[in-house]
Design a protein around this motif. Structure first.
Motif, PDB file in Angstrom:
ATOM      1  N   ALA A  90       0.757  -1.019   0.038  1.00  0.00           N
ATOM      2  CA  ALA A  90      -0.122   0.020  -0.144  1.00  0.00           C
ATOM      3  C   ALA A  90       0.943   1.130  -0.060  1.00  0.00           C
ATOM      4  CB  ALA A  90      -1.054   0.081   1.092  1.00  0.00           C
ATOM      5  N   LEU A  91       2.075   1.198   0.625  1.00  0.00           N
ATOM      6  CA  LEU A  91       2.891   2.448   0.580  1.00  0.00           C
ATOM      7  C   LEU A  91       3.466   2.593  -0.608  1.00  0.00           C
ATOM      8  CD1 LEU A  91       4.605   1.925   4.069  1.00  0.00           C
ATOM      9  CD2 LEU A  91       3.056   3.770   3.448  1.00  0.00           C
ATOM     10  N   LEU A  94       0.745   4.267  -2.770  1.00  0.00           N
ATOM     11  CA  LEU A  94       0.614   5.654  -2.331  1.00  0.00           C
ATOM     12  C   LEU A  94       1.613   6.477  -2.915  1.00  0.00           C
ATOM     13  CD1 LEU A  94      -1.034   5.007   1.248  1.00  0.00           C
ATOM     14  CD2 LEU A  94      -2.225   5.894  -1.050  1.00  0.00           C
ATOM     15  N   SER A  95       3.068   5.720  -2.805  1.00  0.00           N
ATOM     16  CA  SER A  95       4.160   6.723  -3.279  1.00  0.00           C
ATOM     17  C   SER A  95       3.968   6.984  -4.873  1.00  0.00           C
ATOM     18  CB  SER A  95       5.228   5.899  -2.980  1.00  0.00           C
ATOM     19  OG  SER A  95       6.390   6.550  -3.806  1.00  0.00           O
ATOM     20  N   LEU A  97       1.004   7.149  -6.434  1.00  0.00           N
ATOM     21  CA  LEU A  97       0.209   8.275  -6.403  1.00  0.00           C
ATOM     22  C   LEU A  97       0.729   9.760  -6.294  1.00  0.00           C
ATOM     23  CD1 LEU A  97      -2.966   6.384  -5.430  1.00  0.00           C
ATOM     24  CD2 LEU A  97      -2.651   7.365  -7.585  1.00  0.00           C
ATOM     25  N   ALA A  98       1.311   9.545  -5.070  1.00  0.00           N
ATOM     26  CA  ALA A  98       1.958  11.144  -4.603  1.00  0.00           C
ATOM     27  C   ALA A  98       2.909  11.636  -5.906  1.00  0.00           C
ATOM     28  CB  ALA A  98       2.425  10.896  -3.330  1.00  0.00           C
TER      29      ALA A  98
END
Length: 188
Positions: A90-91, A94-95, A97-98
């Motif tokens: 998940a990290l 999310l990375s 996406l960021a």
């Protein structure tokens, strides 16, 4: 029930979690080490390309740290491997996406480009898939610890039925083999 009690250490799923994290960690570790081998500057936003991905010294450091964490987790093993894999995956997503929103901006200190974002998505989904293997599905086998955790009544009934069946089955009579009696001497 504690999380560490959920999965026996010798369960076959534990090896899937270990090998999955180990392979993904080795890929990240290799990428980071190749970046360090090129002696990149830490915050360069026009970094070098390694294996089709742009990188700088800071991204190499982050890759080595996460690679070591995944390889270390694979070596240590343990029962919380699945949860750690899902969180790590998940990290990574999310990375990705960021960093997708930071492309071509001054805030892009890791020198991400579109291939890096795609790699982050793929690596995140791969790590998360290894973590979810044997845990997140509707058709888990009844000997799976995650199935037993979700269906405690059915698992208890199954265990009780197995105990009753073993109690009903009579034990086979044990035949003790005694040494043969000495034969009487023959008199002629």
């Amino acid at each position: 029930m504690k999380l560490r009690d959920e999965l026996p250490v010798d369960h076959k799923l534990a090896s899937v979690y270990r090998y999955g994290a180990g392979v993904c960690g080795a890929v990240l570790l290799a990428f980071g080490c190749l970046g360090f081998a090129d002696e990149l500057t830490p915050f360069d936003t026009q970094g070098a390309r390694i294996a089709g991905l742009s990188t700088n010294g800071l991204l190499s450091l982050v890759s080595v740290v996460f690679g070591l964490l995944l390889v270390g987790r694979a070596v240590l093993g343990g029962d919380v491997a699945s949860t750690l894999d899902m969180a790590g995956g998940a990290l990574f997503v999310l990375s990705g996406l960021a960093h997708l929103f930071n492309l071509d901006r001054p805030a892009n200190i890791l020198d991400f480009r579109m291939p890096n974002v795609v790699f982050s998505f793929v690596m995140g989904l791969l790590i998360a898939t290894f973590g979810m293997y044997g845990r997140v599905t509707s058709r888990l086998p009844h000997d799976n610890p995650y199935w037993r955790r979700r269906h405690p009544r059915q698992a208890a009934r199954g265990a009780l039925a197995a105990r009753r069946e073993s109690a009903r089955t009579p034990l086979a009579p044990t035949v003790l083999h005694e040494p043969p009696a000495p034969s009487a001497p023959l008199h002629r």
